[in-house]
Design a protein around this motif. Sequence first.
Motif, mmCIF file in Angstrom:
data_model
loop_
_atom_site.group_PDB
_atom_site.id
_atom_site.type_symbol
_atom_site.label_atom_id
_atom_site.label_comp_id
_atom_site.label_asym_id
_atom_site.label_seq_id
_atom_site.Cartn_x
_atom_site.Cartn_y
_atom_site.Cartn_z
ATOM 1 N N GLU A 31 -53.535 34.709 -61.851
ATOM 2 C CA GLU A 31 -53.458 33.366 -62.415
ATOM 3 C C GLU A 31 -53.378 32.391 -61.244
ATOM 4 O O GLU A 31 -52.518 32.554 -60.362
ATOM 5 N N TYR A 32 -54.268 31.393 -61.207
ATOM 6 C CA TYR A 32 -54.219 30.400 -60.123
ATOM 7 C C TYR A 32 -52.842 29.744 -60.070
ATOM 8 O O TYR A 32 -52.238 29.445 -61.108
ATOM 9 N N ARG A 35 -46.725 40.411 -52.556
ATOM 10 C CA ARG A 35 -47.074 39.387 -53.542
ATOM 11 C C ARG A 35 -48.335 38.652 -53.088
ATOM 12 O O ARG A 35 -48.643 38.631 -51.901
ATOM 13 N N ARG A 36 -49.017 38.027 -54.059
ATOM 14 C CA ARG A 36 -50.267 37.312 -53.730
ATOM 15 C C ARG A 36 -50.376 36.075 -54.604
ATOM 16 O O ARG A 36 -49.995 36.088 -55.785
ATOM 17 N N ILE A 37 -50.929 35.020 -54.024
ATOM 18 C CA ILE A 37 -51.273 33.816 -54.781
ATOM 19 C C ILE A 37 -52.712 33.461 -54.434
ATOM 20 O O ILE A 37 -53.100 33.517 -53.263
ATOM 21 N N VAL A 38 -53.513 33.149 -55.456
ATOM 22 C CA VAL A 38 -54.937 32.880 -55.236
ATOM 23 C C VAL A 38 -55.181 31.373 -55.277
ATOM 24 O O VAL A 38 -54.775 30.693 -56.224
ATOM 25 N N ALA A 39 -55.855 30.872 -54.235
ATOM 26 C CA ALA A 39 -56.192 29.438 -54.164
ATOM 27 C C ALA A 39 -57.376 29.135 -55.084
ATOM 28 O O ALA A 39 -58.250 29.978 -55.289
ATOM 29 N N ARG A 40 -57.387 27.913 -55.584
ATOM 30 C CA ARG A 40 -58.470 27.519 -56.499
ATOM 31 C C ARG A 40 -59.662 27.011 -55.671
ATOM 32 O O ARG A 40 -60.014 25.843 -55.680
ATOM 33 N N ASN A 41 -60.299 27.933 -54.958
ATOM 34 C CA ASN A 41 -61.494 27.582 -54.174
ATOM 35 C C ASN A 41 -62.599 28.621 -54.413
ATOM 36 O O ASN A 41 -63.171 29.163 -53.465
ATOM 37 N N PRO A 42 -62.909 28.918 -55.694
ATOM 38 C CA PRO A 42 -63.947 29.915 -55.960
ATOM 39 C C PRO A 42 -65.316 29.429 -55.467
ATOM 40 O O PRO A 42 -65.577 28.234 -55.480
ATOM 41 N N SER A 43 -66.149 30.362 -54.987
ATOM 42 C CA SER A 43 -67.502 30.016 -54.522
ATOM 43 C C SER A 43 -68.280 31.317 -54.354
ATOM 44 O O SER A 43 -67.698 32.400 -54.421
ATOM 45 N N PRO A 44 -69.602 31.213 -54.111
ATOM 46 C CA PRO A 44 -70.371 32.447 -53.871
ATOM 47 C C PRO A 44 -69.913 33.194 -52.621
ATOM 48 O O PRO A 44 -70.290 34.341 -52.425
ATOM 49 N N PHE A 45 -69.089 32.558 -51.759
ATOM 50 C CA PHE A 45 -68.612 33.232 -50.550
ATOM 51 C C PHE A 45 -67.147 33.659 -50.644
ATOM 52 O O PHE A 45 -66.669 34.428 -49.823
ATOM 53 N N LEU A 47 -55.801 22.850 -48.982
ATOM 54 C CA LEU A 47 -55.607 22.454 -50.384
ATOM 55 C C LEU A 47 -54.099 22.326 -50.563
ATOM 56 O O LEU A 47 -53.390 23.340 -50.637
ATOM 57 N N SER A 48 -53.594 21.090 -50.675
ATOM 58 C CA SER A 48 -52.132 20.931 -50.702
ATOM 59 C C SER A 48 -51.511 21.606 -51.924
ATOM 60 O O SER A 48 -50.413 22.146 -51.855
ATOM 61 N N GLU A 49 -52.230 21.628 -53.069
ATOM 62 C CA GLU A 49 -51.670 22.269 -54.269
ATOM 63 C C GLU A 49 -51.413 23.763 -54.019
ATOM 64 O O GLU A 49 -50.495 24.347 -54.597
ATOM 65 N N HIS A 50 -52.221 24.375 -53.155
ATOM 66 C CA HIS A 50 -52.067 25.807 -52.880
ATOM 67 C C HIS A 50 -50.791 26.060 -52.066
ATOM 68 O O HIS A 50 -50.004 26.953 -52.388
ATOM 69 N N VAL A 51 -50.583 25.265 -51.033
ATOM 70 C CA VAL A 51 -49.384 25.426 -50.201
ATOM 71 C C VAL A 51 -48.132 25.113 -51.023
ATOM 72 O O VAL A 51 -47.122 25.829 -50.942
ATOM 73 N N GLU A 52 -48.217 24.058 -51.840
ATOM 74 C CA GLU A 52 -47.064 23.704 -52.686
ATOM 75 C C GLU A 52 -46.734 24.834 -53.660
ATOM 76 O O GLU A 52 -45.561 25.172 -53.871
ATOM 77 N N SER A 80 -57.657 29.772 -42.612
ATOM 78 C CA SER A 80 -56.637 29.307 -41.673
ATOM 79 C C SER A 80 -56.178 27.854 -41.808
ATOM 80 O O SER A 80 -55.067 27.542 -41.359
ATOM 81 N N PRO A 81 -56.964 26.915 -42.396
ATOM 82 C CA PRO A 81 -56.528 25.506 -42.324
ATOM 83 C C PRO A 81 -55.134 25.234 -42.893
ATOM 84 O O PRO A 81 -54.398 24.420 -42.334
ATOM 85 N N ALA A 82 -54.727 25.925 -43.967
ATOM 86 C CA ALA A 82 -53.418 25.645 -44.569
ATOM 87 C C ALA A 82 -52.262 26.112 -43.690
ATOM 88 O O ALA A 82 -51.097 25.818 -43.977
ATOM 89 N N ALA A 83 -52.561 26.807 -42.595
ATOM 90 C CA ALA A 83 -51.495 27.216 -41.675
ATOM 91 C C ALA A 83 -50.742 25.995 -41.154
ATOM 92 O O ALA A 83 -49.523 26.050 -40.952
ATOM 93 N N ALA A 84 -51.454 24.888 -40.941
ATOM 94 C CA ALA A 84 -50.802 23.694 -40.386
ATOM 95 C C ALA A 84 -49.732 23.173 -41.345
ATOM 96 O O ALA A 84 -48.593 22.913 -40.933
ATOM 97 N N ALA A 85 -50.080 23.025 -42.630
ATOM 98 C CA ALA A 85 -49.113 22.507 -43.613
ATOM 99 C C ALA A 85 -47.970 23.493 -43.814
ATOM 100 O O ALA A 85 -46.798 23.098 -43.930
ATOM 101 N N LEU A 86 -48.285 24.785 -43.841
ATOM 102 C CA LEU A 86 -47.241 25.792 -44.063
ATOM 103 C C LEU A 86 -46.288 25.845 -42.868
ATOM 104 O O LEU A 86 -45.065 25.967 -43.037
ATOM 105 N N LYS A 87 -46.852 25.703 -41.681
ATOM 106 C CA LYS A 87 -46.020 25.701 -40.475
ATOM 107 C C LYS A 87 -45.106 24.471 -40.460
ATOM 108 O O LYS A 87 -43.912 24.573 -40.157
ATOM 109 N N SER A 88 -45.645 23.303 -40.838
ATOM 110 C CA SER A 88 -44.780 22.128 -40.774
ATOM 111 C C SER A 88 -43.718 22.170 -41.858
ATOM 112 O O SER A 88 -42.620 21.641 -41.684
ATOM 113 N N ALA A 89 -43.998 22.853 -42.975
ATOM 114 C CA ALA A 89 -42.988 22.957 -44.036
ATOM 115 C C ALA A 89 -41.907 23.989 -43.725
ATOM 116 O O ALA A 89 -40.784 23.890 -44.227
#
Length: 301
Positions: free
Chosen positions: A14-15, A26-36, A60-65, A89-98
């Motif tokens: 569940e997203y 544990r796992r959480i899936v980000a809402r970024n579906p695509s052919p890749f 995606l800030s909603e994913h980190v939140e 890797s991009p969300a590493a910045a927000a997760l690190k600052s939090a």
Amino acid sequence: MPIDIPFRREFSFEYGRLEPVTPGLRRIVARNPSPFTFQGTGTYVIGSGEVAVIDPGPDLSEHVEALLAGLPGERVTHILITHTHRDHSPAAAALKSATGAATYGYGPHAGGQRGEPGAEEGGDWDFVPDVTVRDGESIVGKGWRFEAVHTPGHTSNHLCFALADSGILFSGDHVMGWSTSVISPPDGDMTAYMASLDKLLGRPDAVYWPTHGPAITEPQAHVRAFVAHRRERETAILDCLAADVGHIDAIVERLYIGLQPGLRRAAGRSVQAHLIDLVGRGIVTSDSPPTLEARYRLLRP
Ligand SMILES: [Zn+2]
């Protein structure tokens, strides 16, 4: 006879929810579906109380939140990055600052060498790990220990992470159940990718958890099928060259029947990756540098 890859695409989640998938994981899936990305980026949490996060995902800030909301009273101590594509890797910045957690990875994208424009649209050029990790090194936290396994090919800085004493390998985008991996030059390298598949065949890991899609429970058979698939594709490319079909566009036309138009570019880059490998092995030559536009031919027809 075409190779039958035992793809695995049954995937329940569940997203926006951090969910247990197996004991200790544990796992959480980000809402970024695509052919890749299949249904999206799967961010893993290992341990409890003081945890490691693997591949925090896209910007995606909603994913980190949602990830942090799933960890009340717990502390993220380590952020591990399999590789520097924009869905990892991009969300590493927000997760690190939090959280203040340090980031661990092989190094910046493509060694920090910006490639030709357009070729690397998927790269996260901003990420630089706090801690540089090399093949065979350990990353240790509270109640868990990882061994880094350098697996270049999909990118030059790709790492898999083996969780000690569990039989689990986090395989990133190197080996996935739902699809083959994109090997896109210049940072993608078919020669390195094939060697990295062989490397996994020499390891005892019992189950792979890739960043996209479900776990692979028979990893050796799966990796062997990928090796056979690439050899089959290589043979088909050599057959094209033997028939004097020497341009990548024409080879894609012949080999990828019924391809979605949105995947043509990736298919072209995959064929190019094979051709660069064949040039390196002295089997094929090109009239100019081995670009997407070059004309290729067999060295020994
Ligand atoms: Zn990737």
